[in-house]
Design a protein around this motif. Sequence first.
Motif, PDB file in Angstrom:
ATOM      1  N   GLN A 117       0.850  -1.190   0.000  1.00 16.88           N
ATOM      2  CA  GLN A 117       0.000   0.000   0.000  1.00 16.88           C
ATOM      3  C   GLN A 117       0.891   1.247   0.000  1.00 16.88           C
ATOM      4  O   GLN A 117       1.149   1.878   1.036  1.00 16.88           O
ATOM      5  CB  GLN A 117      -0.916  -0.003   1.228  1.00 16.88           C
ATOM      6  CG  GLN A 117      -1.912  -1.134   1.261  1.00 16.88           C
ATOM      7  CD  GLN A 117      -3.006  -0.940   0.226  1.00 16.88           C
ATOM      8  OE1 GLN A 117      -3.372   0.190  -0.135  1.00 16.88           O
ATOM      9  NE2 GLN A 117      -3.531  -2.048  -0.298  1.00 16.88           N
TER      10      GLN A 117
ATOM     11  N   GLU B 152      -7.056   7.280   3.604  1.00 17.02           N
ATOM     12  CA  GLU B 152      -6.387   6.324   2.724  1.00 17.02           C
ATOM     13  C   GLU B 152      -6.627   4.883   3.193  1.00 17.02           C
ATOM     14  O   GLU B 152      -6.825   3.970   2.385  1.00 17.02           O
ATOM     15  CB  GLU B 152      -4.886   6.611   2.665  1.00 17.02           C
ATOM     16  CG  GLU B 152      -4.520   7.913   1.980  1.00 17.02           C
ATOM     17  CD  GLU B 152      -4.841   7.902   0.497  1.00 17.02           C
ATOM     18  OE1 GLU B 152      -4.982   6.797  -0.095  1.00 17.02           O
ATOM     19  OE2 GLU B 152      -4.952   8.994  -0.087  1.00 17.02           O
TER      20      GLU B 152
ATOM     21  N   SER C 220      -8.579   1.771   1.151  1.00 14.39           N
ATOM     22  CA  SER C 220      -7.717   0.668   0.699  1.00 14.39           C
ATOM     23  C   SER C 220      -8.501  -0.631   0.642  1.00 14.39           C
ATOM     24  O   SER C 220      -9.613  -0.747   1.171  1.00 14.39           O
ATOM     25  CB  SER C 220      -6.533   0.522   1.653  1.00 14.39           C
ATOM     26  OG  SER C 220      -6.969   0.009   2.895  1.00 14.39           O
TER      27      SER C 220
ATOM     28  N   LYS D  89      -7.493  -3.827   8.771  1.00 14.63           N
ATOM     29  CA  LYS D  89      -7.677  -2.370   8.856  1.00 14.63           C
ATOM     30  C   LYS D  89      -7.847  -1.927  10.309  1.00 14.63           C
ATOM     31  O   LYS D  89      -7.272  -0.925  10.751  1.00 14.63           O
ATOM     32  CB  LYS D  89      -8.908  -1.955   8.056  1.00 14.63           C
ATOM     33  CG  LYS D  89      -8.718  -1.839   6.571  1.00 14.63           C
ATOM     34  CD  LYS D  89      -9.993  -1.312   5.932  1.00 14.63           C
ATOM     35  CE  LYS D  89      -9.843  -1.202   4.416  1.00 14.63           C
ATOM     36  NZ  LYS D  89     -11.071  -0.671   3.783  1.00 14.63           N
TER      37      LYS D  89
END
Length: 323
Positions: free
Chosen positions: A163, A202, A206, A213
């Motif tokens: 990422q 962000e 994602s 997360k």
Amino acid sequence: YEIGLIGAVTLVGFIAVGAIYYVGEQKQEAMQAVEIRENRGAAIVEEIRIAFLETREQEKDFLLGLDMKYSKKHAEIVARTLPMFEKLKAIHGASAGAENAEETARSQARIDATRDGFLAYAERFKGVVGLWHRGGMTPETGLRGKLRKAVREAEGALKGFDQPRLMAAMLMMRNQEKDFLLRNDPKYLKKMDARMAEFDRELAASNIPENAKADIAAKIKAYHAAFKEFAGLITEEIADRARMSALYANAAPNLVALEKQSVADARATVEALKRNTESTVVTMAVTIVGVTALTLTLALIIDRKSTRLNSSHTDISRMPSSA
């Protein structure tokens, strides 16, 4: 009785000269004691001024190295210096008199204000030492250790995912952290908050699994919270350092004034000593001259009287006797 009168006058003259010398000598001793006290006062003021500088030096060394040996030296200097203020008050109090009571009161107030400022500075420094014990005397302890651990965990949580945008947001947060610690400018705290909000956006956008997360978000928030806590400590420490500098700056004029006064009083005493010596010598000389003149005058009067009596006796002895 004429001879006895001359002896009495001479004796009184000697007593007068001795009394003048004794009084002058007593004044000399008193003035010399004052001069010694004032010179000692100036020396003590200088010792206090040096102690202030020494404590500032130990303060700076502590903040640079976060080594408790400097804090210990700082405390030793403070303990050594505090009794000097009472000695200084005693010296200025001993020189007090009705004619300079106002100046003495000002001196005592200056000494008290300087001592109070010195104590306040010492207590503020103790507070700074306490802050760093909480903040961390080494990178691995206290809030520093907590921040360091949070950074590692946050960066570690991201490493398992490709990422780039999240990594870039994380790097920007680290940049704000370093800029704040380098420059101590509050604007970087606001920028850090903005970068945190950017990271959250962000992360939400994602394709990282939701459970991951949540883990990343928790670790980033922990890092952000650790940074804010440590930044708060740094801000407090900066404020305390500014207060310490202000306390020193406020004490400096008092020390200068006290030193000038002690030096001026010592010089005035030296001048008074000179005047007293000159006055004593002149008074003794005048007294000696006066007594000598009086003695000579009495001797001359007695001599003339004796001459007249002798002349009268001679005349009587020369008179013819009656048949």
